[in-house]
Enzyme design. Structure first.
Site, mmCIF file in Angstrom:
data_model
loop_
_atom_site.group_PDB
_atom_site.id
_atom_site.type_symbol
_atom_site.label_atom_id
_atom_site.label_comp_id
_atom_site.label_asym_id
_atom_site.label_seq_id
_atom_site.Cartn_x
_atom_site.Cartn_y
_atom_site.Cartn_z
ATOM 1 N N TYR A 170 0.839 -1.203 0.000
ATOM 2 C CA TYR A 170 0.000 0.000 0.000
ATOM 3 C C TYR A 170 0.872 1.250 0.000
ATOM 4 O O TYR A 170 1.976 1.237 0.526
ATOM 5 C CB TYR A 170 -0.972 0.040 1.187
ATOM 6 N N HIS A 197 8.063 4.081 16.289
ATOM 7 C CA HIS A 197 7.545 3.281 15.173
ATOM 8 C C HIS A 197 8.439 2.049 14.942
ATOM 9 O O HIS A 197 7.953 0.925 14.821
ATOM 10 C CB HIS A 197 7.500 4.155 13.905
ATOM 11 N N GLN A 210 9.635 -6.144 5.905
ATOM 12 C CA GLN A 210 9.076 -4.891 5.381
ATOM 13 C C GLN A 210 10.092 -4.236 4.474
ATOM 14 O O GLN A 210 11.287 -4.248 4.746
ATOM 15 C CB GLN A 210 8.671 -4.016 6.574
HETATM 16 O O1 76R Z 1 14.268 0.516 8.440
HETATM 17 C C1 76R Z 1 14.397 0.254 9.661
HETATM 18 O O2 76R Z 1 14.260 -0.903 10.125
HETATM 19 C C2 76R Z 1 14.661 1.373 10.604
HETATM 20 C C3 76R Z 1 13.476 1.756 11.335
HETATM 21 C C4 76R Z 1 12.325 2.094 10.394
HETATM 22 C C5 76R Z 1 12.185 3.222 9.567
HETATM 23 C C6 76R Z 1 13.153 4.374 9.351
HETATM 24 C C7 76R Z 1 11.138 1.292 10.229
HETATM 25 C C8 76R Z 1 10.937 0.067 10.835
HETATM 26 N N1 76R Z 1 10.286 1.939 9.374
HETATM 27 C C9 76R Z 1 10.900 3.108 8.950
HETATM 28 C C10 76R Z 1 10.394 4.051 8.062
HETATM 29 MN MN1 76R Z 1 8.409 1.390 8.928
HETATM 30 N N2 76R Z 1 6.563 0.775 8.374
HETATM 31 C C11 76R Z 1 5.604 1.571 7.795
HETATM 32 C C12 76R Z 1 4.369 0.850 7.801
HETATM 33 O O3 76R Z 1 0.721 0.839 8.593
HETATM 34 C C13 76R Z 1 1.307 1.840 9.073
HETATM 35 O O4 76R Z 1 0.863 2.460 10.084
HETATM 36 C C14 76R Z 1 2.559 2.330 8.424
HETATM 37 C C15 76R Z 1 3.063 1.424 7.315
HETATM 38 C C16 76R Z 1 4.613 -0.400 8.343
HETATM 39 C C17 76R Z 1 3.621 -1.507 8.532
HETATM 40 C C18 76R Z 1 5.998 -0.416 8.716
HETATM 41 C C19 76R Z 1 6.632 -1.513 9.297
HETATM 42 N N3 76R Z 1 8.141 3.119 7.858
HETATM 43 C C20 76R Z 1 9.098 4.036 7.586
HETATM 44 C C21 76R Z 1 8.543 5.043 6.716
HETATM 45 C C22 76R Z 1 9.273 6.252 6.154
HETATM 46 C C23 76R Z 1 8.794 7.430 6.947
HETATM 47 C C24 76R Z 1 9.717 8.562 7.106
HETATM 48 O O5 76R Z 1 10.935 8.432 6.879
HETATM 49 O O6 76R Z 1 9.199 9.664 7.505
HETATM 50 C C25 76R Z 1 7.224 4.700 6.501
HETATM 51 C C26 76R Z 1 6.199 5.431 5.658
HETATM 52 C C27 76R Z 1 6.987 3.495 7.232
HETATM 53 C C28 76R Z 1 5.775 2.853 7.288
HETATM 54 N N4 76R Z 1 8.721 -0.371 9.920
HETATM 55 C C29 76R Z 1 9.859 -0.756 10.589
HETATM 56 C C30 76R Z 1 7.881 -1.472 9.856
HETATM 57 C C31 76R Z 1 8.529 -2.593 10.501
HETATM 58 C C32 76R Z 1 7.934 -3.993 10.588
HETATM 59 C C33 76R Z 1 9.745 -2.135 10.940
HETATM 60 C C34 76R Z 1 10.796 -2.929 11.686
HETATM 61 C C35 76R Z 1 11.694 -3.617 10.699
HETATM 62 C C36 76R Z 1 12.706 -4.450 11.389
HETATM 63 O O7 76R Z 1 13.409 -3.921 12.250
HETATM 64 O O8 76R Z 1 12.792 -5.633 11.017
#
Ligand code: 76R
Length: 276
Positions: A170, A197, A210
């Site tokens: 999405y 987050h 992800q």
């Molecule tokens: O990449 C990394 O692991 C570092 C931490 C991290 C960042 C910077 C991270 C971890 N995310 C990052 C950035 Mn995310 N993420 C989403 C969604 O449904 C929702 O409410 C939001 C959709 C999910 C499900 C998700 C999952 N993430 C972002 C960004 C960029 C935003 C910005 O820079 O302003 C978005 C839009 C976004 C959205 N995120 C994680 C996850 C998961 C599962 C992790 C942990 C990954 C891991 O450590 O294995």
């Protein structure tokens, strides 16, 4: 804290296109059986060529059977450049199967790692050396830091398509509304929210993979979210839990959701006969 640019540093990797197609079952059923077989064999051959650069190398294109009315097939391609992606689109269009595929949607983006945690350190290190923001020395310092980051993060920047059974994709934005605007929130606040987050996300790390891709300037939303898991209920649980997290609860806007079951290429012939 010296003033520094509000934009977090990011690392960019593979270029992505997601393709969503409706399959023209009516025309397919009207096609002679031997012709169907020929078309299927040619398509599988073409898709195999896209799937991996060479035998034994990582998967870079994957096919999914899509659930719901939004389409029937999803193709996800990871490549080194937008040009390479465009070539993949053109190659696919040359197959006879393409005549039965009606593009319903697509999404273009680039794998992005947001560096909220290290941006501050990088900027502070440049400031400590007395460099003015955006001066040539500052730019060189930042470029050097990004280069080291890219090397360290290469496996995450240029991932293979994960081997999970289900895909959830999405697009999303960070809100720029009258009440709240992500882009006017001070860096430290955004960093705190992104940290929280990440903490939630990490708890799902063993169940879901992800891949976040950035699409500002490339497609209609700001990010694409790809989630890969063997149990699709995990998508619901993770996304539900994140809805209560500040950065999603207050600042996230979501586009359409797309969900598919991985279709190994050797099963495409079977799929075309109506069996997954
Ligand atoms: O990449 C990394 O692991 C570092 C931490 C991290 C960042 C910077 C991270 C971890 N995310 C990052 C950035 Mn995310 N993420 C989403 C969604 O449904 C929702 O409410 C939001 C959709 C999910 C499900 C998700 C999952 N993430 C972002 C960004 C960029 C935003 C910005 O820079 O302003 C978005 C839009 C976004 C959205 N995120 C994680 C996850 C998961 C599962 C992790 C942990 C990954 C891991 O450590 O294995």
């Amino acid at each position: 804290m010296p003033d520094f640019p509000p934009v977090p540093l990011t690392l960019e990797g593979s270029s992505l296109v997601h393709q969503f197609f409706r399959f023209d079952w009516k025309a397919w059923r009207a096609t002679r059986a031997d012709e169907c077989e020929r078309i299927a064999a040619e398509a599988i051959e073409a898709l195999k060529g896209m799937e991996r650069k060479a035998p034994g190398t990582p998967v870079r294109s994957a096919l999914y059977s899509q659930l719901g009315h939004k389409g029937d097939l999803i193709l996800v391609h990871f490549r080194e450049s937008l040009k390479d992606l465009n070539q993949v689109e053109l190659d696919l269009a040359q197959t006879a199967l393409y005549d039965y595929l009606e593009p319903r949607h697509s999404y273009v983006s680039v794998v992005e790692l947001g560096l909220y945690e290290s941006t501050r350190k990088t900027y502070e290190a440049a400031a400590a050396k007395g460099f003015e923001p955006h001066s040539p020395e500052w730019n060189a310092e930042i470029a050097d830091s990004l280069k080291r980051g890219s090397e360290a993060m290469a496996p995450r920047l240029f991932p293979a398509v994960p081997e999970a059974k289900y895909l959830c994709f999405y697009p999303m934005d960070r809100k720029r509304g009258e009440q709240v605007n992500w882009y006017t929130i001070p860096f430290a606040e955004r960093q705190r929210m992104m940290h929280e987050h990440g903490l939630i996300g990490r708890r799902y790390g063993d169940q879901v993979k992800q891949i976040i891709s950035g699409s500002i300037g490339m497609d209609d939303w700001e990010w694409g979210v790809d989630l890969f898991a063997d149990d699709p209920v995990v998508f619901k649980k993770l996304i539900y839990e994140m809805r209560f997290d500040e950065v999603s609860a207050v600042y996230a806007l979501f586009g359409q959701f797309f969900i598919g079951v991985r279709l190994p290429l050797e099963r495409l012939g079977s799929w075309l006969r109506g069996r997954l």
